[in-house]
Design an enzyme around this catalytic site. Structure first.
Site, PDB file in Angstrom:
ATOM      1  N   ASN A  91       0.868  -1.182   0.000  1.00  0.00           N
ATOM      2  CA  ASN A  91       0.000   0.000   0.000  1.00  0.00           C
ATOM      3  C   ASN A  91       0.908   1.236   0.000  1.00  0.00           C
ATOM      4  O   ASN A  91       1.442   1.628   1.034  1.00  0.00           O
ATOM      5  CB  ASN A  91      -0.888  -0.034   1.258  1.00  0.00           C
ATOM      6  CG  ASN A  91      -1.745   1.210   1.401  1.00  0.00           C
ATOM      7  OD1 ASN A  91      -1.823   2.021   0.488  1.00  0.00           O
ATOM      8  ND2 ASN A  91      -2.394   1.346   2.549  1.00  0.00           N
ATOM      9  N   HIS A  93      -9.726   0.998   4.605  1.00  0.00           N
ATOM     10  CA  HIS A  93      -8.489   1.258   5.359  1.00  0.00           C
ATOM     11  C   HIS A  93      -8.788   2.226   6.507  1.00  0.00           C
ATOM     12  O   HIS A  93      -9.584   3.157   6.355  1.00  0.00           O
ATOM     13  CB  HIS A  93      -7.428   1.848   4.420  1.00  0.00           C
ATOM     14  CG  HIS A  93      -6.072   1.865   5.052  1.00  0.00           C
ATOM     15  ND1 HIS A  93      -5.709   2.801   5.976  1.00  0.00           N
ATOM     16  CD2 HIS A  93      -5.018   1.025   4.910  1.00  0.00           C
ATOM     17  CE1 HIS A  93      -4.466   2.543   6.375  1.00  0.00           C
ATOM     18  NE2 HIS A  93      -4.029   1.469   5.744  1.00  0.00           N
ATOM     19  N   GLU A 136      -5.535  -5.163  10.565  1.00  0.00           N
ATOM     20  CA  GLU A 136      -4.572  -4.081  10.782  1.00  0.00           C
ATOM     21  C   GLU A 136      -4.959  -3.305  12.042  1.00  0.00           C
ATOM     22  O   GLU A 136      -5.817  -2.406  11.981  1.00  0.00           O
ATOM     23  CB  GLU A 136      -4.612  -3.107   9.609  1.00  0.00           C
ATOM     24  CG  GLU A 136      -4.171  -3.687   8.294  1.00  0.00           C
ATOM     25  CD  GLU A 136      -3.566  -2.611   7.394  1.00  0.00           C
ATOM     26  OE1 GLU A 136      -2.414  -2.771   6.996  1.00  0.00           O
ATOM     27  OE2 GLU A 136      -4.244  -1.614   7.120  1.00  0.00           O
TER      28      GLU A 136
HETATM   29  P1  PGA Z   1       2.481   0.400   7.728  1.00  0.00           P
HETATM   30  O1  PGA Z   1       1.048   0.613   7.070  1.00  0.00           O
HETATM   31  O2  PGA Z   1       3.040  -0.870   7.156  1.00  0.00           O
HETATM   32  O3  PGA Z   1       3.251   1.617   7.346  1.00  0.00           O
HETATM   33  O4  PGA Z   1       2.260   0.276   9.203  1.00  0.00           O
HETATM   34  C1  PGA Z   1       0.187  -0.468   6.838  1.00  0.00           C
HETATM   35  C2  PGA Z   1      -1.089   0.051   6.244  1.00  0.00           C
HETATM   36  O5  PGA Z   1      -1.499   1.168   6.583  1.00  0.00           O
HETATM   37  O6  PGA Z   1      -1.727  -0.614   5.413  1.00  0.00           O
END
Ligand code: PGA
Length: 244
Positions: free
Chosen positions: A10, A89, A161
């Protein structure tokens, strides 16, 4: 979709065109796997198409008809052979007021065009501290997957997440992730009867912690933010999870 692990990058809204061209010089040479899904800012998508990896959207619109200034519809995505979209998200839930109901409509619209969605769910720090992780996850799943048939669920990938783990370098313990992934699979099974849902972990995944994270036995891959924007780090993660 076969039963292989996947890695989603992402890229969020962090790169400018110079960053993108440097990045592409490396990844276009090195990544040869359809299990890697790179989600650039929409304005840069044409630069990423027709390579040896897949391209996904960071967001998708919830409807097909009508003029909706600024939005990208599933029909438009599919016309470029883009088959994946991240939906729900936490950054969009928090900063753009995306509700579970909106997310549900986006999922249905995308799947109706035979796209795959990567549905992000996870608790905030406050919710974790109040021991509400399971409750929050159940609510997010029940609402987002409302009305989906088993056939439609085949096109859903869940990304667990925890909001407090995104971009912070704090991650849950392996045991905590394993337990929550199991919980997610059970909730999906309870509400729909579907037993094979893929669950990814996302939140501060990097080239140093991925080896441990990859040992989690019920995990289907990873959603990587910050580390996916650095070509070298991203390649190391992919090597560990897929290309080894
Ligand atoms: P990060 O983000 O790997 O920078 O923690 C993950 C995401 O927001 O999908």
């Amino acid at each position: 979709m076969e039963n292989k692990k996947i890695v989603v990058g992402n890229l969020k809204s962090t790169m400018n065109i110079e960053d993108v061209s440097k990045y592409l010089q490396v990844i276009n040479k090195e990544i040869a796997s359809k299990e890697v899904i790179i989600c650039p800012s929409s304005i840069y998508i044409p630069y990423f198409l027709k390579k040896n990896y897949q391209v996904g959207l960071q967001n998708i619109f919830l409807d097909e008809g009508g003029p909706y200034t600024g939005e990208i519809t599933p029909t438009q995505a599919v016309s470029l052979e883009i088959r994946y979209a991240i939906v729900g998200h936490s950054e969009r839930r928090i900063h753009l007021n995306e509700t579970d109901e909106i997310i549900n409509k986006k999922i249905v619209a995308a799947i109706n065009k035979n796209m795959y969605v990567i549905l992000c769910i996870g608790e905030t720090l406050e919710e974790k501290e109040m021991l509400r992780t399971d409750m929050v996850i159940r609510r997010q799943l029940v609402n987002a997957l409302n009305g989906l048939s088993i056939d439609m669920l085949y096109n859903v990938i869940i990304a667990y997440e925890p909001v407090w783990a995104i971009g912070t370098n704090n991650i849950p313990s392996i045991k905590e992730i394993e337990k929550t992934v199991e919980y997610i699979k059970n909730v999906v099974k309870q509400i729909s009867g579907y037993e094979d849902i893929k669950v990814l972990y996302g939140g501060s995944v990097n080239e140093h912690n991925v080896k441990e994270l990859n040992k989690i036995n019920n995990i289907s891959g990873f959603l990587v933010g910050g580390a996916s924007t650095k070509a070298d780090s991203f390649l190391k993660i992919i090597d560990e999870v897929i290309q080894k």
